[in-house]
Design a protein around this motif. Sequence first.
Motif, PDB file in Angstrom:
ATOM      1  N   GLY A  39      40.516  37.163  43.770  1.00 20.08           N
ATOM      2  CA  GLY A  39      40.188  36.367  42.594  1.00 20.08           C
ATOM      3  C   GLY A  39      40.000  37.309  41.623  1.00 20.08           C
ATOM      4  O   GLY A  39      39.274  37.164  40.822  1.00 20.08           O
ATOM      5  N   VAL A  40      40.752  38.308  41.409  1.00 11.94           N
ATOM      6  CA  VAL A  40      40.919  39.332  40.264  1.00 11.94           C
ATOM      7  C   VAL A  40      42.066  39.332  39.468  1.00 11.94           C
ATOM      8  O   VAL A  40      43.241  38.878  40.060  1.00 11.94           O
ATOM      9  CB  VAL A  40      40.423  40.863  40.881  1.00 11.94           C
ATOM     10  CG1 VAL A  40      38.893  40.731  41.372  1.00 11.94           C
ATOM     11  CG2 VAL A  40      41.382  41.316  41.457  1.00 11.94           C
ATOM     12  N   ALA A  41      41.845  39.751  38.222  1.00 18.15           N
ATOM     13  CA  ALA A  41      43.480  39.921  37.479  1.00 18.15           C
ATOM     14  C   ALA A  41      43.949  41.063  38.035  1.00 18.15           C
ATOM     15  O   ALA A  41      43.605  42.122  38.591  1.00 18.15           O
ATOM     16  CB  ALA A  41      42.911  40.119  36.037  1.00 18.15           C
ATOM     17  N   ARG A  42      45.177  40.953  37.995  1.00 17.30           N
ATOM     18  CA  ARG A  42      46.336  41.987  38.280  1.00 17.30           C
ATOM     19  C   ARG A  42      45.718  43.373  37.434  1.00 17.30           C
ATOM     20  O   ARG A  42      45.879  44.482  38.214  1.00 17.30           O
ATOM     21  CB  ARG A  42      47.777  41.819  37.896  1.00 17.30           C
ATOM     22  CG  ARG A  42      48.700  42.993  38.633  1.00 17.30           C
ATOM     23  CD  ARG A  42      50.042  42.199  38.307  1.00 17.30           C
ATOM     24  NE  ARG A  42      50.535  41.251  39.075  1.00 17.30           N
ATOM     25  CZ  ARG A  42      51.022  41.317  40.406  1.00 17.30           C
ATOM     26  NH1 ARG A  42      51.353  42.669  40.894  1.00 17.30           N
ATOM     27  NH2 ARG A  42      51.059  40.614  41.172  1.00 17.30           N
ATOM     28  N   ILE A  43      45.468  43.423  36.349  1.00 17.65           N
ATOM     29  CA  ILE A  43      45.006  44.443  35.652  1.00 17.65           C
ATOM     30  C   ILE A  43      43.717  45.223  36.096  1.00 17.65           C
ATOM     31  O   ILE A  43      43.377  46.404  35.980  1.00 17.65           O
ATOM     32  CB  ILE A  43      44.727  44.140  34.106  1.00 17.65           C
ATOM     33  CG1 ILE A  43      44.576  45.317  33.378  1.00 17.65           C
ATOM     34  CG2 ILE A  43      43.435  43.268  33.814  1.00 17.65           C
ATOM     35  CD1 ILE A  43      45.736  46.028  32.978  1.00 17.65           C
ATOM     36  N   SER A  44      42.740  44.141  36.766  1.00 21.59           N
ATOM     37  CA  SER A  44      41.638  44.878  37.325  1.00 21.59           C
ATOM     38  C   SER A  44      41.973  45.648  38.726  1.00 21.59           C
ATOM     39  O   SER A  44      41.679  46.635  38.924  1.00 21.59           O
ATOM     40  CB  SER A  44      40.588  43.666  37.785  1.00 21.59           C
ATOM     41  OG  SER A  44      40.081  43.225  36.778  1.00 21.59           O
ATOM     42  N   TYR A  45      43.053  45.155  39.238  1.00 20.52           N
ATOM     43  CA  TYR A  45      43.363  45.778  40.304  1.00 20.52           C
ATOM     44  C   TYR A  45      44.030  46.930  40.115  1.00 20.52           C
ATOM     45  O   TYR A  45      43.707  48.180  40.882  1.00 20.52           O
ATOM     46  CB  TYR A  45      44.661  44.926  41.179  1.00 20.52           C
ATOM     47  CG  TYR A  45      45.374  45.617  42.396  1.00 20.52           C
ATOM     48  CD1 TYR A  45      44.854  45.616  43.554  1.00 20.52           C
ATOM     49  CD2 TYR A  45      46.484  46.385  42.081  1.00 20.52           C
ATOM     50  CE1 TYR A  45      45.342  45.890  44.456  1.00 20.52           C
ATOM     51  CE2 TYR A  45      47.046  47.072  43.249  1.00 20.52           C
ATOM     52  CZ  TYR A  45      46.618  46.945  44.375  1.00 20.52           C
ATOM     53  OH  TYR A  45      47.246  47.572  45.286  1.00 20.52           O
ATOM     54  N   TYR A  46      45.001  47.204  39.073  1.00 23.99           N
ATOM     55  CA  TYR A  46      45.421  48.661  38.875  1.00 23.99           C
ATOM     56  C   TYR A  46      44.507  49.339  38.235  1.00 23.99           C
ATOM     57  O   TYR A  46      44.758  50.631  38.050  1.00 23.99           O
ATOM     58  CB  TYR A  46      46.632  48.193  37.646  1.00 23.99           C
ATOM     59  CG  TYR A  46      47.805  47.783  38.796  1.00 23.99           C
ATOM     60  CD1 TYR A  46      48.591  48.626  39.658  1.00 23.99           C
ATOM     61  CD2 TYR A  46      48.391  46.621  38.736  1.00 23.99           C
ATOM     62  CE1 TYR A  46      49.627  48.213  40.382  1.00 23.99           C
ATOM     63  CE2 TYR A  46      49.344  46.131  39.366  1.00 23.99           C
ATOM     64  CZ  TYR A  46      49.942  46.863  40.223  1.00 23.99           C
ATOM     65  OH  TYR A  46      51.258  46.599  41.239  1.00 23.99           O
ATOM     66  N   ARG A  47      43.280  48.794  37.731  1.00 19.74           N
ATOM     67  CA  ARG A  47      42.159  49.891  37.269  1.00 19.74           C
ATOM     68  C   ARG A  47      41.771  50.806  38.269  1.00 19.74           C
ATOM     69  O   ARG A  47      41.080  51.815  38.316  1.00 19.74           O
ATOM     70  CB  ARG A  47      41.076  49.076  36.589  1.00 19.74           C
ATOM     71  CG  ARG A  47      41.408  48.746  35.175  1.00 19.74           C
ATOM     72  CD  ARG A  47      40.272  48.105  34.474  1.00 19.74           C
ATOM     73  NE  ARG A  47      40.709  47.653  33.062  1.00 19.74           N
ATOM     74  CZ  ARG A  47      40.471  46.457  32.951  1.00 19.74           C
ATOM     75  NH1 ARG A  47      39.793  45.406  33.663  1.00 19.74           N
ATOM     76  NH2 ARG A  47      40.789  45.831  31.542  1.00 19.74           N
ATOM     77  N   HIS A  48      41.822  50.162  39.636  1.00 21.02           N
ATOM     78  CA  HIS A  48      41.290  50.641  40.783  1.00 21.02           C
ATOM     79  C   HIS A  48      42.200  51.272  41.740  1.00 21.02           C
ATOM     80  O   HIS A  48      42.221  52.303  42.495  1.00 21.02           O
ATOM     81  CB  HIS A  48      40.321  49.729  41.517  1.00 21.02           C
ATOM     82  CG  HIS A  48      39.324  49.230  40.651  1.00 21.02           C
ATOM     83  ND1 HIS A  48      38.173  49.932  40.820  1.00 21.02           N
ATOM     84  CD2 HIS A  48      39.231  48.097  40.107  1.00 21.02           C
ATOM     85  CE1 HIS A  48      37.219  49.235  40.056  1.00 21.02           C
ATOM     86  NE2 HIS A  48      37.765  48.307  39.213  1.00 21.02           N
ATOM     87  N   PHE A  49      43.332  50.759  41.966  1.00 21.40           N
ATOM     88  CA  PHE A  49      44.307  51.063  42.752  1.00 21.40           C
ATOM     89  C   PHE A  49      45.796  51.188  42.226  1.00 21.40           C
ATOM     90  O   PHE A  49      46.150  50.077  41.469  1.00 21.40           O
ATOM     91  CB  PHE A  49      44.359  50.171  44.091  1.00 21.40           C
ATOM     92  CG  PHE A  49      43.202  50.071  44.761  1.00 21.40           C
ATOM     93  CD1 PHE A  49      42.537  51.117  45.634  1.00 21.40           C
ATOM     94  CD2 PHE A  49      42.354  49.091  44.607  1.00 21.40           C
ATOM     95  CE1 PHE A  49      41.571  51.009  46.184  1.00 21.40           C
ATOM     96  CE2 PHE A  49      40.972  49.009  45.149  1.00 21.40           C
ATOM     97  CZ  PHE A  49      40.677  49.911  46.089  1.00 21.40           C
ATOM     98  N   SER A  50      46.713  52.301  42.637  1.00 20.47           N
ATOM     99  CA  SER A  50      47.989  52.185  42.232  1.00 20.47           C
ATOM    100  C   SER A  50      48.927  51.293  42.919  1.00 20.47           C
ATOM    101  O   SER A  50      50.213  51.027  42.646  1.00 20.47           O
ATOM    102  CB  SER A  50      48.464  53.555  41.927  1.00 20.47           C
ATOM    103  OG  SER A  50      48.382  54.223  43.105  1.00 20.47           O
ATOM    104  N   SER A  51      48.692  51.120  44.217  1.00 17.92           N
ATOM    105  CA  SER A  51      49.383  50.675  45.068  1.00 17.92           C
ATOM    106  C   SER A  51      48.664  50.002  46.363  1.00 17.92           C
ATOM    107  O   SER A  51      47.582  50.163  46.392  1.00 17.92           O
ATOM    108  CB  SER A  51      50.590  51.442  45.744  1.00 17.92           C
ATOM    109  OG  SER A  51      49.712  52.612  46.418  1.00 17.92           O
TER     110      SER A  51
END
Length: 131
Positions: A39-51
């Motif tokens: 339930g997070v935005a893709r941008i939030s994901y990429y702030r924490h993980f690259s893959s």
Amino acid sequence: MNTKDNKTVNKTIRTAFLELLSEKPYVDITVTDIVNKAGVARISYYRHFSSVNDIVDCITDELASRFVKNVIAIVGSNDKQLWISTLIDFFEFTGEKGNKYFKRISQSNMSVIFIRVTEKLKLINISHVGD
């Protein structure tokens, strides 16, 4: 999710990934699956993980650190019972009696996790840990 701090978002993403490991094969899990489950935005994901591999590295780093921390306390001990209880504690954390996410993960997905933990442990020189 905007009001949650970085640590909470990171944990939410890792938890979603672990839940997905109980639903489908590791190789089939996508970033889209993870952000939808978390339930997070893709941008939030990429702030924490690259893959997706980055999440596995984060989780396996944590497991390897936990294992080493427990083992450091007993290195040099000839107390067989202490060794056994330490190993049981670690594997119960990741097994059926332990962590609620790990106990639902399929055997093939757990193999991925344990292979990565084993690789990390091989890189650690226990005699120098904690110096």
